[in-house]
Design a protein around this motif. Structure first.
Motif, PDB file in Angstrom:
ATOM      1  N   GLU A  53       0.912  -1.383  -0.018  1.00  0.00           N
ATOM      2  CA  GLU A  53       0.028  -0.018  -0.013  1.00  0.00           C
ATOM      3  C   GLU A  53       0.924   1.518   0.011  1.00  0.00           C
ATOM      4  N   ARG A  54       2.275   1.101   0.699  1.00  0.00           N
ATOM      5  CA  ARG A  54       2.945   2.245   0.737  1.00  0.00           C
ATOM      6  C   ARG A  54       3.741   2.353  -0.625  1.00  0.00           C
ATOM      7  N   ASN A  55       3.914   1.140  -1.350  1.00  0.00           N
ATOM      8  CA  ASN A  55       4.563   1.157  -2.503  1.00  0.00           C
ATOM      9  C   ASN A  55       4.105   0.209  -3.521  1.00  0.00           C
ATOM     10  N   PRO A  56       2.801   0.612  -4.186  1.00  0.00           N
ATOM     11  CA  PRO A  56       2.091  -0.266  -5.052  1.00  0.00           C
ATOM     12  C   PRO A  56       2.876  -1.171  -6.075  1.00  0.00           C
ATOM     13  N   ALA A  57       4.106  -0.437  -6.636  1.00  0.00           N
ATOM     14  CA  ALA A  57       4.873  -1.031  -7.555  1.00  0.00           C
ATOM     15  C   ALA A  57       5.496  -2.186  -7.230  1.00  0.00           C
ATOM     16  N   ILE A  59       4.160  -4.867  -6.226  1.00  0.00           N
ATOM     17  CA  ILE A  59       3.445  -5.925  -6.399  1.00  0.00           C
ATOM     18  C   ILE A  59       3.866  -6.438  -7.869  1.00  0.00           C
ATOM     19  N   TYR A  60       4.377  -5.684  -8.764  1.00  0.00           N
ATOM     20  CA  TYR A  60       4.975  -6.000 -10.053  1.00  0.00           C
ATOM     21  C   TYR A  60       6.093  -7.098  -9.993  1.00  0.00           C
ATOM     22  N   ALA A  61       7.025  -6.890  -8.869  1.00  0.00           N
ATOM     23  CA  ALA A  61       8.160  -7.721  -8.801  1.00  0.00           C
ATOM     24  C   ALA A  61       7.557  -8.862  -8.078  1.00  0.00           C
ATOM     25  N   LEU A  62       6.627  -8.960  -7.234  1.00  0.00           N
ATOM     26  CA  LEU A  62       6.044 -10.242  -6.628  1.00  0.00           C
ATOM     27  C   LEU A  62       5.299 -10.990  -7.711  1.00  0.00           C
ATOM     28  N   VAL A  63       4.565 -10.609  -8.555  1.00  0.00           N
ATOM     29  CA  VAL A  63       3.955 -11.217  -9.489  1.00  0.00           C
ATOM     30  C   VAL A  63       4.887 -11.935 -10.542  1.00  0.00           C
ATOM     31  N   GLU A  64       5.791 -11.051 -10.950  1.00  0.00           N
ATOM     32  CA  GLU A  64       6.984 -11.640 -12.071  1.00  0.00           C
ATOM     33  C   GLU A  64       7.678 -12.873 -11.277  1.00  0.00           C
ATOM     34  N   SER A  65       8.088 -12.716  -9.926  1.00  0.00           N
ATOM     35  CA  SER A  65       8.753 -13.888  -9.554  1.00  0.00           C
ATOM     36  C   SER A  65       7.814 -15.221  -8.899  1.00  0.00           C
ATOM     37  N   THR A  66       6.520 -14.810  -8.874  1.00  0.00           N
ATOM     38  CA  THR A  66       5.756 -15.933  -8.243  1.00  0.00           C
ATOM     39  C   THR A  66       4.939 -16.493  -9.196  1.00  0.00           C
ATOM     40  N   ALA A 109      -1.595  -7.544 -11.714  1.00  0.00           N
ATOM     41  CA  ALA A 109      -1.076  -7.117 -10.413  1.00  0.00           C
ATOM     42  C   ALA A 109      -2.315  -5.957 -10.028  1.00  0.00           C
ATOM     43  N   ARG A 110      -2.891  -5.396 -10.797  1.00  0.00           N
ATOM     44  CA  ARG A 110      -3.946  -4.570 -10.505  1.00  0.00           C
ATOM     45  C   ARG A 110      -5.192  -5.549  -9.844  1.00  0.00           C
ATOM     46  N   SER A 111      -5.499  -6.467 -10.679  1.00  0.00           N
ATOM     47  CA  SER A 111      -6.577  -7.169 -10.059  1.00  0.00           C
ATOM     48  C   SER A 111      -6.219  -7.716  -8.793  1.00  0.00           C
ATOM     49  N   LEU A 112      -4.902  -8.248  -8.462  1.00  0.00           N
ATOM     50  CA  LEU A 112      -4.578  -8.536  -6.972  1.00  0.00           C
ATOM     51  C   LEU A 112      -4.805  -7.702  -5.964  1.00  0.00           C
ATOM     52  N   LEU A 113      -4.557  -6.454  -6.289  1.00  0.00           N
ATOM     53  CA  LEU A 113      -4.785  -5.247  -5.323  1.00  0.00           C
ATOM     54  C   LEU A 113      -6.211  -5.146  -4.746  1.00  0.00           C
ATOM     55  N   SER A 114      -7.142  -5.698  -5.771  1.00  0.00           N
ATOM     56  CA  SER A 114      -8.410  -5.543  -5.179  1.00  0.00           C
ATOM     57  C   SER A 114      -8.942  -6.563  -4.504  1.00  0.00           C
ATOM     58  N   TYR A 115      -7.981  -7.573  -4.222  1.00  0.00           N
ATOM     59  CA  TYR A 115      -8.569  -8.974  -3.500  1.00  0.00           C
ATOM     60  C   TYR A 115      -8.594  -8.742  -2.053  1.00  0.00           C
TER      61      TYR A 115
END
Length: 206
Positions: A53-57, A59-66, A109-115
């Motif tokens: 939430e402090r740094n939304p960017a 999540i891109y790295a988390l999606v890419e690695s996972t 990543a954006r869809s995950l943020l709404s989970y």
């Protein structure tokens, strides 16, 4: 001679049973992979939500690695570009794959943020047209809402199961992009689509 024939018949049946069992086990691994990857991603999201939430960017790295190691981006891009894929040079094909990959990272990543704790139910596996293809079916359930069906179309070319399309509410991700990509290519050519993908990623648009 008859005894030998019976022996060969029993051997054939045994091999068939072993093969069928191995195939079913391999197909079950596709569902296990989707479940394992989804749970790992959602658990990480919940554990690090304050940071994200402090740094939304982040999540891109988390999606890419996972998540992304389990997607076949070459096949996904080929499907989305459709008949125009063969018109692209190898260099253009690489740019299309890289650009589309980044678009999908941002979209996912954006869809995950709404989970927010929705339940995910895993349904029986659907066999594909070939033994190396399956569809892993799931439903996203939220209290008071109609379940949303999400299907992962997967194939195994020898390097493990990988997703080559995602179908949400009967809408294919690859199919939806194929229409817009075809329009872009007809208007501006392959390089026009490459530029469009770059623009989408720069602006963070879908």
């Amino acid at each position: 001679m008859l005894q030998r024939r019976h022996f060969l018949l029993r051997l054939l049946v045994l091999v068939s049973l072993v093969w069928s069992g191995s195939l079913l086990a391999a197909q079950d691994e596709a569902t296990a992979l989707v479940k394992r990857t989804t749970e790992r991603m959602l658990n990480t999201l919940e554990a690090r939500r304050a940071e994200i939430e402090r740094n939304p960017a982040m999540i891109y790295a988390l999606v890419e690695s996972t998540v992304l190691p389990h997607f076949d981006f070459v096949r996904i891009t080929q499907g989305a570009v459709g008949q125009y894929w063969r018109q692209a040079t190898p260099a253009q094909q690489r740019q299309l794959i890289d650009g589309f990959k980044q678009v999908l990272i941002r979209t996912y990543a954006r869809s995950l943020l709404s989970y927010s704790g929705q339940d995910i139910r895993y349904l029986p596996l659907k066999p594909g047209n070939r033994p190396t293809m399956v569809t892993v079916s799931t439903e996203v359930r939220e209290s008071g809402s109609t379940p949303i069906p999400v299907e992962y179309r997967m194939h195994n070319a020898g390097a493990g199961w990988k997703v080559y399309d995602v179908v949400i509410n009967n809408a294919s991700l690859v199919g939806n992009y194929r229409s817009s990509f075809a329009t872009e290519i007809r208007q501006s050519g392959i390089d026009g689509l490459i530029a469009r993908l770059g623009d989408m990623n720069t602006k963070g648009q879908e």
